[in-house]
Enzyme design. Structure first.
Site, PDB file in Angstrom:
ATOM      1  N   ASN A   9      31.851  51.447  30.112  1.00 21.35           N
ATOM      2  CA  ASN A   9      31.915  50.109  30.690  1.00 21.35           C
ATOM      3  C   ASN A   9      30.488  49.686  31.019  1.00 21.35           C
ATOM      4  O   ASN A   9      29.925  50.099  32.030  1.00 21.35           O
ATOM      5  CB  ASN A   9      32.789  50.158  31.944  1.00 21.35           C
ATOM      6  CG  ASN A   9      32.900  48.797  32.627  1.00 21.35           C
ATOM      7  OD1 ASN A   9      32.324  47.809  32.163  1.00 21.35           O
ATOM      8  ND2 ASN A   9      33.630  48.763  33.732  1.00 21.35           N
ATOM      9  N   ARG A  83      35.164  49.052  27.416  1.00 17.74           N
ATOM     10  CA  ARG A  83      35.810  47.982  28.170  1.00 17.74           C
ATOM     11  C   ARG A  83      35.041  46.694  27.880  1.00 17.74           C
ATOM     12  O   ARG A  83      33.812  46.636  28.045  1.00 17.74           O
ATOM     13  CB  ARG A  83      35.747  48.268  29.661  1.00 17.74           C
ATOM     14  CG  ARG A  83      36.340  47.127  30.448  1.00 17.74           C
ATOM     15  CD  ARG A  83      35.815  47.056  31.844  1.00 17.74           C
ATOM     16  NE  ARG A  83      36.389  45.918  32.537  1.00 17.74           N
ATOM     17  CZ  ARG A  83      35.804  45.325  33.562  1.00 17.74           C
ATOM     18  NH1 ARG A  83      34.638  45.745  34.001  1.00 17.74           N
ATOM     19  NH2 ARG A  83      36.383  44.309  34.152  1.00 17.74           N
ATOM     20  N   HIS A 171      41.454  41.670  34.469  1.00 15.38           N
ATOM     21  CA  HIS A 171      42.067  42.884  35.029  1.00 15.38           C
ATOM     22  C   HIS A 171      43.311  43.284  34.233  1.00 15.38           C
ATOM     23  O   HIS A 171      44.196  43.967  34.752  1.00 15.38           O
ATOM     24  CB  HIS A 171      42.503  42.699  36.503  1.00 15.38           C
ATOM     25  CG  HIS A 171      41.385  42.575  37.477  1.00 15.38           C
ATOM     26  ND1 HIS A 171      41.465  41.770  38.594  1.00 15.38           N
ATOM     27  CD2 HIS A 171      40.173  43.162  37.527  1.00 15.38           C
ATOM     28  CE1 HIS A 171      40.342  41.858  39.277  1.00 15.38           C
ATOM     29  NE2 HIS A 171      39.532  42.703  38.654  1.00 15.38           N
ATOM     30  N   ARG A 231      33.824  36.172  45.798  1.00 19.33           N
ATOM     31  CA  ARG A 231      34.268  35.001  45.033  1.00 19.33           C
ATOM     32  C   ARG A 231      35.274  34.201  45.835  1.00 19.33           C
ATOM     33  O   ARG A 231      36.158  34.777  46.482  1.00 19.33           O
ATOM     34  CB  ARG A 231      34.893  35.419  43.701  1.00 19.33           C
ATOM     35  CG  ARG A 231      33.871  35.757  42.636  1.00 19.33           C
ATOM     36  CD  ARG A 231      34.520  36.297  41.387  1.00 19.33           C
ATOM     37  NE  ARG A 231      34.176  37.685  41.186  1.00 19.33           N
ATOM     38  CZ  ARG A 231      34.823  38.524  40.386  1.00 19.33           C
ATOM     39  NH1 ARG A 231      35.879  38.127  39.723  1.00 19.33           N
ATOM     40  NH2 ARG A 231      34.435  39.764  40.267  1.00 19.33           N
ATOM     41  N   GLU A 375      42.229  52.454  34.977  1.00 17.91           N
ATOM     42  CA  GLU A 375      41.756  51.633  33.860  1.00 17.91           C
ATOM     43  C   GLU A 375      41.159  52.502  32.752  1.00 17.91           C
ATOM     44  O   GLU A 375      41.371  52.249  31.576  1.00 17.91           O
ATOM     45  CB  GLU A 375      40.750  50.595  34.359  1.00 17.91           C
ATOM     46  CG  GLU A 375      41.452  49.510  35.180  1.00 17.91           C
ATOM     47  CD  GLU A 375      40.512  48.580  35.904  1.00 17.91           C
ATOM     48  OE1 GLU A 375      39.992  48.988  36.952  1.00 17.91           O
ATOM     49  OE2 GLU A 375      40.301  47.457  35.426  1.00 17.91           O
TER      50      GLU A 375
END
Ligand code: AMP
Length: 404
Positions: A9, A83, A171, A231, A375
């Site tokens: 990733n 990813r 996600h 965020r 993940e």
């Protein structure tokens, strides 16, 4: 899983990696950080759980990947899974070919912070390990099953048809893993209607019907939806013109504020870290308490909204750093959904051991589960699937392919 897959990733100045084989407990993983600086280093866990810390001064992505692979080569990884945050309209994991790399490049305007970093990593691993099959696994792919009434915005049509402006959702790897694993634990593998709440520094919700995403809170970018660490999640879009007209802010300043200075951090004026906020709120900090309240209320509101995409609700799965570890946030969120008939067990909720999966309701009404996300495991599984599929196709005689 019969093979071991290296999961990568790549961020702009960091690379997360994990070597995933059959047993999750045997996983080797780590993080190369501060890339490009004198302080560049690799920190991680190696065989048998031993800790690793390695200085790699001024190393960039390529040098860091070379070092990681050198250290892992005796484990003989058979494939690399990358990813990739934004796959545009790609609907599933794909073997990396020049065409797929171009599609990832084309999706860059939709994920300007993420896709360029992934491409740097892909470029480096392709040069370093041309013999290994490499697969891109997209955060957006799981949500490509959403119906158009969930993914279209009420904007002029040409913005969708000519510029791909629509809800993509993110996600996806986590929502897919958690809903599959959770529905299996609940005894109805990939069946029924489930809500997932992935709550970490970035947070999103998803509605899943019979194993497929039917709606999700994040949108064109990962800014839309619930309150996150830094965020804002949903705000009135007119905030842009308001701030431009009244404070003279330009678009970059507004974007930075919404992405990096808002959310829990903005509300509390203290921290983006939920643990810090819970502690501060316990000590009487009212801004921290309000940040937590807004987080839970808006999360519940998002789950209630997404439930419109489900013919029925079988249950709710919590995951991510906050969802897996905070009984307090889980309880508060469920308390904002009284009309759904959830029946949370305070004891089961409070006593669930950190990092473990378990059911936390009384056994009546829709189920509530905590399911730690994986993940990396999911990316490895999808990578292996793509590699097996490609090699099976390559073995078929031409005639068979023609009628396949
Ligand atoms: P993630 O991005 O999934 O690693 O999640 C990071 C978030 O999880 C941060 O806001 C942490 O404060 C939060 N977190 C981790 N452990 C706990 C905990 N025990 N209680 C509340 N929040 C936690």
């Amino acid at each position: 899983m019969s093979t071991s897959v290296l999961v990568i990733n790549c961020g702009s100045s960091s690379i997360k990696y994990a070597l995933v084989s059959e047993r999750r407990e045997d996983r080797i993983f780590g993080l190369a950080e501060n890339l490009g600086s004198a302080d560049a280093r690799i920190k991680g866990v190696t065989t048998g759980g031993a800790e690793l810390e390695l200085s790699i001064p001024h190393a960039g992505h390529e040098k860091a990947l070379e070092t990681i692979l050198e250290r892992l080569s005796h484990h003989n990884p058979q494939a690399i899974g990358h990813r990739v945050v934004h796959g545009g309209t790609l609907t599933k994991a794909e073997l990396l070919t020049p065409e797929i790399i171009e599609r990832i490049r084309e999706a860059t305007p939709l994920a300007p912070l993420h896709n360029p970093a992934h491409l740097v990593g892909i470029d480096a691993t392709m040069r370093l390990f041309p013999e290994l099959p490499q697969v891109a696994v997209f955060d957006t792919a799981f949500h490509q099953t959403m119906p158009s009434h969930a993914y279209r915005y009420a904007l002029p049509k040409f913005l969708y048809t000519q510029h791909n402006v629509r809800r993509y959702g993110f996600h996806g790897t986590s929502h897919a893993y958690v809903s599959e694993r959770g529905s299996m634990l609940a005894g109805s593998f990939k069946q029924g209607g489930w809500l997932t709440a992935h709550l970490g520094n970035g947070s999103s919700t998803c509605a899943i019907w019979n194993g497929q995403s039917v709606d999700t809170s994040m949108g064109l970018t990962p800014l839309e939806g619930v309150v996150m660490g830094t965020r804002s999640g949903d705000v009135d879009p007119s905030i842009h013109s308001f701030l431009a007209s009244n404070l003279g802010w330009d678009i970059y300043k507004i974007d930075k504020m919404l992405n990096s200075q808002s959310g829990l951090l903005g509300l509390s004026d203290l921290s983006n870290d939920m643990r810090t906020l819970i502690e501060a709120s316990e000590q009487g900090n009212e801004d921290a308490a309000l940040a937590i309240e807004v987080f839970c209320y808006r999360l519940a509101k998002s789950l209630a909204g997404l439930s419109c995409g489900l013919p029925r609700i079988d249950g709710l799965f919590f995951t991510g750093g906050i969802g897996e570890n905070s009984a307090y946030i889980r309880e508060k969120t469920v308390s904002y959904l009284p009309h759904f008939g959830f029946n949370l067990s305070k004891d089961l909720n409070n006593n669930l051991k950190r990092g473990t999966e378990g059911r936390i309701d009384h056994g009546t009404g829709p189920q509530i589960w905590v399911v730690p996300t994986d993940e990396e495991g999911r990316i490895a599984k999808e990578t292996e699937h793509v590699v097996n599929e490609v090699s099976a196709t390559a073995k078929k005689p031409d005639a068979e392919i023609a009628i396949a």
